[in-house]
Design an enzyme around this catalytic site. Structure first.
Site, PDB file in Angstrom:
ATOM      1  N   GLU A 139      -7.004  -1.821  -0.522  1.00 60.96           N
ATOM      2  CA  GLU A 139      -7.568  -2.964   0.154  1.00 60.96           C
ATOM      3  C   GLU A 139      -7.383  -3.990   0.743  1.00 60.96           C
ATOM      4  O   GLU A 139      -8.465  -4.670   1.150  1.00 60.96           O
ATOM      5  CB  GLU A 139      -8.537  -3.456  -0.674  1.00 60.96           C
ATOM      6  N   GLY A 140      -6.344  -3.611   1.594  1.00 60.55           N
ATOM      7  CA  GLY A 140      -5.995  -4.458   2.794  1.00 60.55           C
ATOM      8  C   GLY A 140      -5.187  -5.097   2.083  1.00 60.55           C
ATOM      9  O   GLY A 140      -4.917  -6.236   1.335  1.00 60.55           O
TER      10      GLY A 140
END
Lengths: 597, 597
Positions: free
Chosen positions: B440-441
């Site tokens: 998610e980054g």
């Protein structure tokens, strides 16, 4: 090639920081071991490790050693590689020529140790433990014991182990219960269970020489009643060849997070009548002898931290050059670019590099102190170096291994999602490294040593004397004009002042408020390690600036300067927080009620 | 019991820091969701997670999900537990009642999210991704799409996935190549390969709703040409039931360091003629919709960090109470004692506890801002809260996950050698946690978001406004007499001042010298997260001191005070080093020549 030994940086450290030339000039035994020999040895060592041992690292993780019916089988390829290692004479590198060794200084040996550990931590543990056994025998063994065992350990026919831990006795060796019963013929029968025995059973050598802590019946309680025994896997025939199987058996090996190729054995002594052991030195002095082994092994484990950090750095650098994602923020490339162009990737790589080089400089200079302590003709020089070396051991062990966790974490991080996939290989370093802050004494045990024996015992005298040496380096920095020197000076001074404040605090509180002193023990260790590593890089910067000005090896020297400066600005700068936590935060460490956890 | 949900601390955070009562009073939709409901929900949630889901955590690590002939089979027990989870209505907790959800505030939902993730990170990922799919459909789906998919996702008949990553497109979604060909009937045929698809294939639900980023033929280059599609595993019959198998197939799952029970799929779209997909919203706005999902998921991953940290803390605490080694240094016990009596073990436990509680306070207060942003009747209040929440997302994601690496490391360390043995279980948290700073980054991606969108875009206005709120808390601390309040005040002020200096630096450099600004992006994120977590604990300290004075729940309040003070002295105190590295050390990050790495 998955690993390239940093020969050049190692030689730079030996020559410019550790004074290898001076050692060779002042110590007759090392007359032949100046920089030229060092370079030749390192290059030869690099070949073996790069070509033979490093490629087995991934294999060891995927196909760990395994146990079957009391036997342990090493990862395929390990046995052959161990033969090459032994035949190359690498086990005897630092051991006396009298027993077949090469008698090289530890200054060189430490660098070779880094290489083999970078190549393969699991593999390297077998020689590391054997080194420990040799050290203990050299120190406390009888002439007969030395003659019987050391040559075989050096030529790789046999390997050595250290048997300390029992289920109830980990850090606390006072709780050792394994017992030794004298048989009246000079031998003892040993009964008990030892756990966490690295390379405690395997198929790479003809015999395994277990050094075992046990209590002789009637010995005093606690650590003063522990003796050290030699318990070979195979008893020796009259001609010294391995004969009957001794009553020590591997009942299982552990299923570990990392260093999977290195078998961690549970050894059962005496389930079939008693394992035959012979005493080393005198009864009840076992812990003292074991500490000799442990100090060598602790230094060695510190080097393992540097080694795995360097390997992780090399892998991450390669990935950062190859992996293309996103445009650089400075617009220097107008398309997706290799991620090494992104500032945060650079920050991570520089952190990895600076921590590794700083710790390496600390370890190699400490090794030189060991050499002078053991071989210098002048007694006072020996004594000073011994004190310095002993102060360094917990720092090399504690700081270099803790930093290796940070470095291997960053190594995974640089790989992004690929880092979490086992096939990539970055995760192995992260998993492997975690044992380093635990075995041969956890970081807290190192910190206890630093606080108790190394700092408080002499009232902080040596700790302050080292700060004095650092201040002298600051004086040299102050005489320079470069922005790098000024920046390093600022942080080195601040870190040294923080350290001195902490030393005063620790010495002051240790007696009256030991909880406060020991609440800060690990932060103190980390601060001291950080300071010493940063100091060595500051010394490196001075050399590098001069050589750069002289046009010597410009790229290497420029890189050294950049790394030293980065270290000061990004890592030495952590010193203030450690000082604050230790000196102003001791009370809050133990303030929470036990029931509230 | 291997996990006990920290219900009391969660309720304290909701009531005393996040203003749950006020939310219930001011927001009509939440009128029924005050502290009493929260307590009832949390206690029910705790039961399911403690009794059903937590015991499956170790099982998932030992018997991961596996792939066979295109099918993926979840760890034994997972399917049944997922049924219980769905039947209890937990998937719909925060989703609208219109579609079968319960419409609870995120303030409560975040706490429930922590519990399930503490219980079992791998298991919890399936609902987490499904939540993301629901959010995206709610925001951008047509009424028909919502009606078709959301009720089934909420009742657990189906689950959802996010398909972003491709081998060449990780952080850099501009490189997405999966293509969508319009069929003229409103559907598209999808062709391409997606990797790292969490729960991308499994046997726990009747259907899997893949949300897929792809390019429609002729779309603009880069991120502005990406559209979002629904591609169900089974196409739907006219009556909405799963029908024919769609042309999306799981060709393998990854062999990972952690979260092994969560299958990470490689999905092949269109190898047999094309996977049928329907567009969500408008063409070329896919990334915008995906960001909605990602923001929810990023917050959720931050909560995962808190969750695994708490689980590791609980396990380490238990071990520290049970494991007997060595005498306490203060002589309080004259024999070997449980290691929780040793100051360094206390320091480690307190670090784990303080980081966890600080991050929890940050997440729950951020969740309350989300609730106000989405449901408050006053537009200005909504807007202010939206801005605050958006600022918090990268901090919750980045800081809470990075701290979880430190916490799970300490968790292993407290276990000593046993921590490295897989059977103990502490190592699993260490391995599992490492994905959290990546997916998610990565932390760097969060930091880019913090620097670019959240700080520089408005010239640092919001970043400074938050410092203003912190300063107000300092004012409250300054009015207090306790040593704890004074100590916290000192560090909070110093950290805020460091932060403000960094904000000024980042805003100033971002345009003229972006390398300098982004070289400090992650340290800035860590400093900001540290500051906000410390601030929330400072607020907690004020409440706790007042309640303690009033004789209310004395043990809990005393513990909160001790934890807040520890946080300030040992963790907030790191702020100065971050400031120095960012503001004074930017140049050295990129100084090393590329060839020198």
């Amino acid at each position: 090639m998955t690993y390239r030994a940093p020969v050049k940086d190692m030689l730079f450290n030996m020559q410019e920081l550790a004074g290898l030339q001076t050692l060779a000039e002042q110590i007759p035994a090392f007359a032949d071991y100046g920089p030229e020999t060092a370079q030749a040895v390192l290059e030869e060592c690099a070949k073996l490790n790069e070509d033979v041992i490093a490629p087995l690292n991934v294999e060891g993780d995927r196909n760990p050693s395994y146990w079957k019916d009391g036997q342990v089988f090493a990862t395929p390829g390990f046995k052959e590689a161990f033969r090459q290692f032994a035949e190359g004479g690498w086990q005897g590198l630092q051991h006396p020529a009298d027993f077949g060794g090469q008698g090289l200084p530890k200054t060189i040996g430490a660098a070779c140790g880094e290489m083999i550990n970078s190549a393969n931590l699991s593999f390297a543990l077998c020689p590391l433990l054997t080194d420990g056994a040799i050290e203990a025998l050299l120190t406390a063994g009888s002439e007969e014991q030395k003659a019987t065992f050391i040559p075989k350990l050096i030529d790789g026919s046999w390997t050595g182990t250290m048997n300390l831990t029992e289920p109830q006795a980990g850090s606390d060796l006072a709780l050792v219960r394994t017992r030794a019963e004298p048989q009246g013929d000079g031998t003892y029968k040993i009964f008990g269970t030892k756990i966490f025995i690295t390379w405690g059973e395997h198929d790479m050598a003809e015999n395994i020489v277990h050094l075992v802590l046990a209590r002789v019946a009637g010995a005093p309680e606690g650590v003063k009643g522990i003796s050290l025994f030699i318990v070979p896997k195979f008893l020796l025939n009259a001609d010294g060849t391995p004969g009957a199987r001794n009553d020590v058996h591997c009942v299982s090996i552990e299923h570990k997070m990392g260093i999977k190729a290195s078998p961690t054995a549970v050894l059962q002594f005496g389930d079939h009548g008693g394992a035959i052991g012979t005493l080393i030195g005198e009864e009840n002095r076992g812990l003292e002898y074991m500490f000799i082994m442990m100090n060598a092994a602790r230094f060695g484990v510190g080097v393992q931290g540097i080694a795995v950090a360097d390997r992780a750095y090399q892998k991450a650098t390669q990935y950062a050059r190859d992996r293309v994602q996103s445009r650089p923020v400075d617009g220097s490339i107008k398309a997706s670019a290799p991620i090494i162009h992104h500032p945060d990737v650079r920050r991570m790589l520089m952190t990895m590099r600076a921590l590794t080089e700083g710790s390496r400089a600390m370890a190699i200079t400490a090794a030189a102190a060991y050499d002078a302590a053991h071989h210098h003709p002048d007694p006072e020089t020996r004594q000073q170096n011994q004190a310095f070396y002993e102060f360094m051991v917990p720092l090399v062990k504690g700081y270099s291994t803790e930093m290796s966790l940070e470095v291997t974490d960053l190594g995974v991080q640089i790989h992004g999602g690929m880092g979490f996939i086992e096939e990539t290989g970055a995760a192995q370093y992260y998993r492997d490294a975690k044992i380093l802050t635990i075995y041969e004494g956890t970081t807290a045990i190192q910190a206890n040593d630093l606080v108790g024996r190394k700092t408080v015992r002499d009232g902080g005298q040596l700790a302050r004397a080292i700060a004095g040496q650092i201040e002298a380096t600051e004086g040299l920095l102050a005489a320079r004009d470069s922005a790098a020197a000024k920046s390093v000076l600022k942080r080195l001074r601040a870190a040294r002042e923080a350290y001195l404040e902490v030393v005063d605090f620790i010495v002051r509180e240790a007696k009256s408020n030991p909880n406060a002193a020991f609440a800060g023990s690990v932060p103190y260790l980390m601060l001291a390690g950080n300071l010493v590593a940063g100091w060595q890089l500051a010394r490196a910067l001075i050399v590098a600036e001069d050589k750069l000005a002289a046009g010597e090896d410009a790229d290497f020297m420029a890189a050294k300067i950049a790394t030293a400066r980065f270290y000061a600005e990004h890592i030495l700068s952590r010193a203030g927080a450690a000082r604050e936590a230790i000196v102003e935060g001791a009370e809050s460490v133990t303030a929470l009620a036990l029931d509230a956890f």
